[in-house]
Design an enzyme around this catalytic site. Sequence first.
Site, PDB file in Angstrom:
ATOM      1  N   PHE A 197       0.784  -1.287  -0.002  1.00 38.51           N
ATOM      2  CA  PHE A 197       0.037  -0.158   0.013  1.00 38.51           C
ATOM      3  C   PHE A 197       0.976   1.262   0.114  1.00 38.51           C
ATOM      4  O   PHE A 197       2.043   1.183   0.811  1.00 38.51           O
ATOM      5  CB  PHE A 197      -0.889   0.098   1.392  1.00 38.51           C
ATOM      6  CG  PHE A 197      -2.031   0.930   1.170  1.00 38.51           C
ATOM      7  CD1 PHE A 197      -3.161   0.691   0.463  1.00 38.51           C
ATOM      8  CD2 PHE A 197      -1.974   2.029   1.885  1.00 38.51           C
ATOM      9  CE1 PHE A 197      -4.302   1.584   0.478  1.00 38.51           C
ATOM     10  CE2 PHE A 197      -3.002   3.065   1.920  1.00 38.51           C
ATOM     11  CZ  PHE A 197      -4.251   2.920   1.331  1.00 38.51           C
ATOM     12  N   ASP A 256       1.087  -5.680   7.595  1.00 38.44           N
ATOM     13  CA  ASP A 256      -0.062  -4.676   7.513  1.00 38.44           C
ATOM     14  C   ASP A 256      -0.971  -5.685   7.421  1.00 38.44           C
ATOM     15  O   ASP A 256      -1.329  -6.459   6.262  1.00 38.44           O
ATOM     16  CB  ASP A 256       0.085  -3.860   6.552  1.00 38.44           C
ATOM     17  CG  ASP A 256      -0.796  -2.537   6.374  1.00 38.44           C
ATOM     18  OD1 ASP A 256      -2.097  -2.818   7.027  1.00 38.44           O
ATOM     19  OD2 ASP A 256      -0.473  -1.486   5.927  1.00 38.44           O
ATOM     20  N   TYR A 277     -11.413   0.890  10.230  1.00 38.40           N
ATOM     21  CA  TYR A 277     -12.505   1.284   9.537  1.00 38.40           C
ATOM     22  C   TYR A 277     -12.934   0.507   8.294  1.00 38.40           C
ATOM     23  O   TYR A 277     -13.854   0.925   7.656  1.00 38.40           O
ATOM     24  CB  TYR A 277     -12.184   2.755   8.997  1.00 38.40           C
ATOM     25  CG  TYR A 277     -11.085   3.158   8.433  1.00 38.40           C
ATOM     26  CD1 TYR A 277     -10.969   3.069   7.308  1.00 38.40           C
ATOM     27  CD2 TYR A 277     -10.022   3.981   9.006  1.00 38.40           C
ATOM     28  CE1 TYR A 277      -9.604   3.422   6.506  1.00 38.40           C
ATOM     29  CE2 TYR A 277      -8.730   4.325   8.382  1.00 38.40           C
ATOM     30  CZ  TYR A 277      -8.596   4.018   7.106  1.00 38.40           C
ATOM     31  OH  TYR A 277      -7.718   4.246   6.387  1.00 38.40           O
ATOM     32  N   LYS A 278     -12.134  -0.324   7.948  1.00 34.22           N
ATOM     33  CA  LYS A 278     -12.528  -1.246   6.733  1.00 34.22           C
ATOM     34  C   LYS A 278     -13.541  -2.247   7.177  1.00 34.22           C
ATOM     35  O   LYS A 278     -14.591  -2.023   7.755  1.00 34.22           O
ATOM     36  CB  LYS A 278     -11.213  -1.759   6.142  1.00 34.22           C
ATOM     37  CG  LYS A 278     -10.381  -0.720   5.321  1.00 34.22           C
ATOM     38  CD  LYS A 278      -9.096  -0.919   5.014  1.00 34.22           C
ATOM     39  CE  LYS A 278      -8.631   0.410   4.483  1.00 34.22           C
ATOM     40  NZ  LYS A 278      -7.041   0.250   4.285  1.00 34.22           N
ATOM     41  N   ARG A 296     -12.457  -2.467  -8.283  1.00 34.25           N
ATOM     42  CA  ARG A 296     -12.442  -3.421  -7.063  1.00 34.25           C
ATOM     43  C   ARG A 296     -13.845  -3.545  -6.501  1.00 34.25           C
ATOM     44  O   ARG A 296     -14.500  -2.526  -6.023  1.00 34.25           O
ATOM     45  CB  ARG A 296     -11.306  -2.709  -6.376  1.00 34.25           C
ATOM     46  CG  ARG A 296     -10.886  -3.615  -5.051  1.00 34.25           C
ATOM     47  CD  ARG A 296      -9.894  -2.810  -4.318  1.00 34.25           C
ATOM     48  NE  ARG A 296     -10.454  -1.793  -3.395  1.00 34.25           N
ATOM     49  CZ  ARG A 296      -9.821  -1.061  -2.521  1.00 34.25           C
ATOM     50  NH1 ARG A 296      -8.348  -1.792  -2.207  1.00 34.25           N
ATOM     51  NH2 ARG A 296     -10.115  -0.316  -1.983  1.00 34.25           N
TER      52      ARG A 296
HETATM   53  C1  LIG Z   1      -6.238   1.324   4.232  1.00 31.53           C
HETATM   54  C2  LIG Z   1      -4.821   0.955   4.512  1.00 31.53           C
HETATM   55  C3  LIG Z   1      -4.014   1.928   5.149  1.00 31.53           C
HETATM   56  C4  LIG Z   1      -4.595   3.101   5.722  1.00 31.53           C
HETATM   57  O1  LIG Z   1      -3.634   3.715   6.601  1.00 31.53           O
HETATM   58  P1  LIG Z   1      -4.338   5.095   7.286  1.00 31.53           P
HETATM   59  O2  LIG Z   1      -3.194   5.778   8.154  1.00 31.53           O
HETATM   60  O3  LIG Z   1      -5.471   4.795   8.005  1.00 31.53           O
HETATM   61  O4  LIG Z   1      -4.439   6.094   6.250  1.00 31.53           O
HETATM   62  C5  LIG Z   1      -2.686   1.504   5.234  1.00 31.53           C
HETATM   63  N1  LIG Z   1      -2.104   0.090   4.651  1.00 31.53           N
HETATM   64  C6  LIG Z   1      -3.005  -0.469   4.287  1.00 31.53           C
HETATM   65  C7  LIG Z   1      -2.682  -1.890   3.427  1.00 31.53           C
HETATM   66  C8  LIG Z   1      -4.408  -0.015   3.815  1.00 31.53           C
HETATM   67  O5  LIG Z   1      -5.067  -1.066   3.306  1.00 31.53           O
END
Ligand SMILES: *Cc1c(COP(=O)(O)O)cnc(C)c1O
Length: 419
Positions: free
Chosen positions: A127, A204, A229-230, A379
């Site tokens: 990411f 992650d 939040y996902k 997606r």
């Molecule tokens: C959604 C997501 C993030 C989000 O990071 P934030 O600090 O909340 O913006 C980080 N890593 C991955 C792999 C994600 O899918």
Amino acid sequence: MTRTDRAVAEDLDRTDPLAAYRDRFLTPEPGLVYLDGNSLGRLPVTTAQRLTEAVTEQWGRGLIRSWEHWIELSQSIGDEIAAGIVEADPGEVVVSDSTTVNLYKLAAAALDARPGRRVLLTDDDNFPTDSYVFQGLAAARGLELRVIETDLDEGLSIEAVRAALNSDVALASFSHVAYRSGAIADLATVTGLAHDVGALVLWDLSHSGGSIPVPLRSSGADLAVGCTYKYLCGGPGAPAFLYVRRDLQDELRQPIWGWFGQRDQFAMAGAYDAAPGLTRFLVGTPPVLSMIGVGEGVRVVADAGIDALRVKGQALTSYLIELADEWLTPLGFRLASPRDAERRGSHVTLHHPDAWRICRGLIERCDVVPDFRTPDRLRLGPAPLTASYADVWDGLDRLRRLVESGAHESYPTQRARVT
Ligand SMILES: *Cc1c(COP(=O)(O)O)cnc(C)c1O
């Protein structure tokens, strides 16, 4: 009845053991097909109630006295995540800060714990925020950021990881489920390979926490971060979680020394003295209202059970792929996720050269919410807790009609600020 009849979806919904969970979420627009639960989970009914109560009673009436209820929320919700969401022990997970900030804290702590090693290893499909944090750390410390090439559709290759690891590597960091393709990385094997060369591993879990089992304990995993939040339905911008294996906690030192990580916080003493255990990974005052949302989301997901969510996630995405093969391949779509359900998380990505305009068309005229991911992918994330088989059928049916009609071609090709 053929396999593509809507009646098939209706039958699957009738026998879905998780069907009742849909009623535990607010659905103010019943006609909306929401296929983006992997980006922002729906709002649990109890969250709306608990937040109202927290605002009017705890904050409005209780004022500062309410800190008595709030001060341990990071740890207590962390323990609920350890018990019901990821495989970990009490005292190994806390909720704090954002995923990005937690990545920074844990990666810096890991690099400090391996002095003399000068490589941070990741892959080019990680990411973006992960990659940026590692670029920043490498630049500030004069380290080499070694980046493995990953197939955008098939995910992290064990062979490539093996080839890139050696005794120069201090830390390796990857996503457990790839944000674009949904491909699952082999957490246990990668962790073992990194340990063989004496490196630490930081996972992650943003797209796996709350959707698939996360075998931290049985893999001997070192460190992890994850988003709430996902799939965990904590609410927009809700604080993230972090995991540090028990025996590493007192050895590691994260770089942001704040009073929530201090040994005796309210002694207000002069010198920083890191608290024992996981508390030292906290920084400052947590966003209490958002934290309450995380607690509610975690509870409803844990109550449904990760194993049941995994079974439904595989079934929903396999059904989606079956319909896509039948209806969408002839329209120029190609599957851009692993076909093997064992290797796939809870979302499916489809490649199409016009994916951006198709995504706009779905949102603006079809009442279907997917998302777009670069370079040319649509997606589709039917979150197993809140999506039905009929949602998948309706979403794909509206998608094929849109593309057959060519109506998406009226949208601009220019991408918007948020995709
Ligand atoms: C959604 C997501 C993030 C989000 O990071 P934030 O600090 O909340 O913006 C980080 N890593 C991955 C792999 C994600 O899918």
